[in-house]
Design an enzyme around this catalytic site. Structure first.
Site, PDB file in Angstrom:
ATOM      1  N   ARG A  19      -0.509  -2.838  -6.327  1.00 37.71           N
ATOM      2  CA  ARG A  19      -0.818  -3.907  -5.359  1.00 37.71           C
ATOM      3  C   ARG A  19      -1.819  -4.878  -5.970  1.00 37.71           C
ATOM      4  NH1 ARG A  19      -1.067  -5.062   0.300  1.00 37.71           N
ATOM      5  NH2 ARG A  19      -3.139  -5.554   1.089  1.00 37.71           N
ATOM      6  N   ARG A  54       0.855  -1.175   0.000  1.00 40.63           N
ATOM      7  CA  ARG A  54       0.000   0.000   0.000  1.00 40.63           C
ATOM      8  C   ARG A  54       0.900   1.237   0.000  1.00 40.63           C
ATOM      9  NH1 ARG A  54      -2.032  -3.434   4.145  1.00 40.63           N
ATOM     10  NH2 ARG A  54      -4.132  -4.257   3.712  1.00 40.63           N
ATOM     11  N   TYR A  91      -9.161 -11.337  -6.246  1.00 41.85           N
ATOM     12  CA  TYR A  91      -8.103 -11.444  -7.255  1.00 41.85           C
ATOM     13  C   TYR A  91      -8.226 -12.710  -8.087  1.00 41.85           C
ATOM     14  CZ  TYR A  91      -6.216  -7.548  -4.678  1.00 41.85           C
ATOM     15  OH  TYR A  91      -6.074  -6.316  -4.067  1.00 41.85           O
ATOM     16  N   HIS A 132      -2.295   2.139  -5.766  1.00 41.45           N
ATOM     17  CA  HIS A 132      -2.843   0.880  -5.267  1.00 41.45           C
ATOM     18  C   HIS A 132      -3.010  -0.144  -6.386  1.00 41.45           C
ATOM     19  CE1 HIS A 132      -4.328  -0.831  -1.517  1.00 41.45           C
ATOM     20  NE2 HIS A 132      -5.280  -1.443  -2.189  1.00 41.45           N
ATOM     21  N   LYS A 180      -1.991  -2.415   8.032  1.00 39.59           N
ATOM     22  CA  LYS A 180      -3.111  -1.845   8.776  1.00 39.59           C
ATOM     23  C   LYS A 180      -3.154  -2.398  10.194  1.00 39.59           C
ATOM     24  CE  LYS A 180      -6.246  -0.793   4.945  1.00 39.59           C
ATOM     25  NZ  LYS A 180      -7.590  -1.036   4.349  1.00 39.59           N
ATOM     26  N   HIS A 238      -3.838  -9.491   4.399  1.00 38.88           N
ATOM     27  CA  HIS A 238      -5.281  -9.489   4.608  1.00 38.88           C
ATOM     28  C   HIS A 238      -5.631 -10.331   5.828  1.00 38.88           C
ATOM     29  CE1 HIS A 238      -6.244  -8.552   0.094  1.00 38.88           C
ATOM     30  NE2 HIS A 238      -5.988  -7.468   0.795  1.00 38.88           N
TER      31      HIS A 238
END
Length: 304
Positions: free
Chosen positions: A253, A156, A285, A250, A180, A276
């Protein structure tokens, strides 16, 4: 965020300051997310004040009116989702400190996420973008290192700007990424990314670094590069590369994950590489990769 400068009375500022600590300490959110949540909450508090409405006594219907007035029917799904998440966390915090009973956001219908798949770059487009920086210029080498690292590790923008020298293990082709919620993950780097990082360190960074700055990627003043600068940089190189599609940092990514799955990587591995928490987030994806394969088949199948 400097809460003392907000357009709120002292009591509301104190509540918001406590909410900030709740987001940082209890929920362990990244600073960018905390600032976004505080901004959403401040807007809501100001709206309530304009109607002489106590935000401690609102109902779901008050929130529905707010979203309709403030954003209308054209509000972006991502903006609506984040705003609702901000206020849901705010009222959960107010519950925790016993200022309210029920959380009014619980009774709101959450906006449905769009089924539109994110844009990705083809292998050829990735090559064109990565080759766009002028390596004869000082910051062309830096930019190439940033682009190569973001694509190679699926970073990111915020993760790229937060990279520290201690996070790099180039001899092992590995980097430590803080994602995150300050969750860390180890991600491998390919040969190209390692090469351009080493080139950046040997020829550029030491000539621009300001003092004992430990961030990997630096701006013209020798301070950590900003997210906005990387956005502008990507836009610049898209034009140079002649790529005419909607692309953001992004997208690198998205392209990283899609190319991994297209080449046979399993979903769980890609989930770990992206950081994730839920594999369902990674599953998008597989749909992108399948759509790309179908497009290639339709364009090249032997019988029409």
């Amino acid at each position: 965020m400097d809460i003392s400068k907000l357009n709120l009375n002292k009591n509301d500022q104190q509540i918001l300051a406590q909410f900030e600590n709740y987001l940082l300490i209890v929920l362990s959110l990244a600073k960018n997310s905390v600032n976004a949540y505080l901004s959403d909450t401040e807007k809501w508090m100001i709206y309530c004040k304009s109607l002489n409405l106590s935000y401690l006594e609102v109902k779901a219907s008050d929130l529905e009116k707010y979203y309709q007035i403030s954003y209308g029917d054209k509000m972006a799904i991502s903006s609506a989702t984040r705003s609702l998440s901000s206020l849901h966390n705010f009222y959960s915090f107010l519950q925790d400190i016993d200022l309210i009973g029920a959380n009014p956001v619980d009774n709101l219908t959450r906006p449905q996420k769009s089924s539109v798949l994110p844009s990705v770059l083809s292998y050829e487009e990735v090559d064109r973008l990565l080759n766009a920086p002028d390596l004869n210029s000082k910051f062309g080498i830096r930019d190439r290192a940033i682009l190569e690292t973001m694509y190679a590790a699926g970073l990111r923008v915020s993760e790229a700007t937060r990279l520290e020298l201690a996070d790099l293990h180039l001899s092992m082709h590995l980097i430590n990424v803080v994602g995150k919620g300050n969750v860390e993950r180890i991600v491998p780097l390919n040969d190209a990314a390692v090469h351009f990082l080493e080139l950046y360190f040997s020829k550029i960074r030491k000539s621009i670094v300001n003092g004992n700055e430990t961030a990997v990627f630096l701006n013209y003043q020798g301070h950590p590069i900003s997210r906005q600068s990387i956005w502008k940089m990507v836009k610049k190189y898209l034009q140079i590369a002649g790529i005419d599609k909607k692309v953001t940092p992004h997208t690198l990514r998205h392209s990283f994950a899609t190319h991994l799955i297209s080449n046979g990587a399993d979903l769980r591995s890609v989930q770990e590489l992206l950081g994730h928490r839920n594999v369902s987030t990674t599953q998008i994806y597989t749909h992108i990769a399948n759509n790309l394969l179908l497009k290639v088949y339709n364009e090249t199948k032997p019988r029409k």
